[in-house]
Design an enzyme around this catalytic site. Structure first.
Site, short mmCIF file in Angstrom:
data_model
loop_
_atom_site.label_atom_id
_atom_site.label_comp_id
_atom_site.label_asym_id
_atom_site.label_seq_id
_atom_site.Cartn_x
_atom_site.Cartn_y
_atom_site.Cartn_z
N ARG A 148 0.84 -1.21 0.00
CA ARG A 148 0.00 0.00 0.00
C ARG A 148 0.87 1.25 0.00
NH1 ARG A 148 -4.28 0.82 4.85
NH2 ARG A 148 -2.55 1.77 5.95
N ARG A 159 1.35 7.51 2.25
CA ARG A 159 1.39 7.59 3.72
C ARG A 159 2.78 7.27 4.23
NH1 ARG A 159 -3.75 4.69 6.49
NH2 ARG A 159 -2.25 4.75 8.20
P1 AMP Z 1 -5.21 4.44 10.57
O1 AMP Z 1 -5.54 5.24 9.35
O2 AMP Z 1 -6.43 3.94 11.26
O3 AMP Z 1 -4.20 3.36 10.29
O4 AMP Z 1 -4.51 5.44 11.60
C1 AMP Z 1 -3.28 6.07 11.29
C2 AMP Z 1 -2.68 6.64 12.56
O5 AMP Z 1 -3.57 7.62 13.11
C3 AMP Z 1 -2.46 5.65 13.70
O6 AMP Z 1 -1.22 4.96 13.59
C4 AMP Z 1 -2.50 6.57 14.91
O7 AMP Z 1 -1.29 7.30 15.02
C5 AMP Z 1 -3.58 7.57 14.53
N1 AMP Z 1 -4.94 7.13 14.97
C6 AMP Z 1 -5.99 6.80 14.17
N2 AMP Z 1 -7.06 6.46 14.90
C7 AMP Z 1 -6.69 6.55 16.19
C8 AMP Z 1 -7.34 6.29 17.43
N3 AMP Z 1 -8.61 5.86 17.48
N4 AMP Z 1 -6.63 6.49 18.57
C9 AMP Z 1 -5.36 6.92 18.55
N5 AMP Z 1 -4.68 7.16 17.42
C10 AMP Z 1 -5.33 6.98 16.24
#
Ligand code: AMP
Length: 201
Positions: free
Chosen positions: A139, A145
């Protein structure tokens, strides 16, 4: 005679889509959103929008996200609270990447109550770690990202998941709201399994 005593509480479908980074939550969310006409709330996407908009919240969150660490509970809870308030007419919500700690799960239950509704169930996508790393590196070639680009960072995120997020499953198991689904196979097969579970909510 059949009397329908259901109130708004039972009509809404509020799903916690759970699983480690790379489990396929985003992919399956778009299909679920379409089929069940739900509002998709991804805290990762919301944080990335804050970063793109250059807000103070975004700048603070970016440091942690780029390190593969979770952002503070208050930040994501506040964002979800706001989204629930601005989507009062929704048929229900898919929570993707939230809650990621037990404190977030408790806060979500309170927010649901305040909005006269509740979580219907958690659907957990099970994918082995080596498959996750492979998918995320792949990805990373197109997602743009920073956190998908190197293996060490990906493993930090998986570790953060194991330490802080995996216990959230127990929170929903204790409420009999937990279903686990094999997250390896074709996108449509996995979606069929998810649909069968949602149809029983
Ligand atoms: P994701 O897109 O869900 O993989 O999230 C990317 C990054 O955003 C994660 O590695 C965290 O640093 C932050 N993040 C997203 N959702 C949360 C959450 N519910 N609590 C804490 N950090 C979050």
């Amino acid at each position: 005679m059949h009397i329908d005593y259901r109130t708004k509480i039972n009509k809404m479908i509020n799903i916690v889509l759970f699983g480690p980074p790379g489990a396929g939550k985003g992919t399956q969310s778009s299909k679920m959103k379409e089929k069940y006409q739900l509002v998709h709330l991804s805290t990762g996407d919301l944080l990335r929008s804050e970063i793109a908009a250059g807000t103070e919240l975004g700048l603070e969150a970016k440091k942690l996200m780029d390190a593969g660490k979770l952002v503070p509970d208050e930040v994501v809870i506040g964002m979800i609270d706001h989204k629930l308030k601005t989507n009062k007419d929704a048929n229900g919500f898919i929570f993707d990447g939230f809650p990621r700690t037990v404190a977030q799960a408790e806060a979500l239950d309170k927010l649901m109550q305040q909005n006269d509704t509740k979580i219907s169930g958690m659907i957990a996508l099970e994918v082995p770690e080596e498959e996750l790393v492979k998918r995320l590196l792949e990805r990373g070639k197109t997602s743009g990202r920073a956190d998908d680009k190197n293996e060490e960072l990906i493993r930090t995120r998986v570790q953060e998941y194991e330490n802080k997020t995996a216990p959230v499953a127990g929170y929903y198991k204790a409420q009999n709201k937990y279903s686990s689904i094999k997250g390896v196979g074709s996108i449509d097969e996995i979606f069929d399994d998810i649909s069968k579970t949602v149809d029983n909510f």
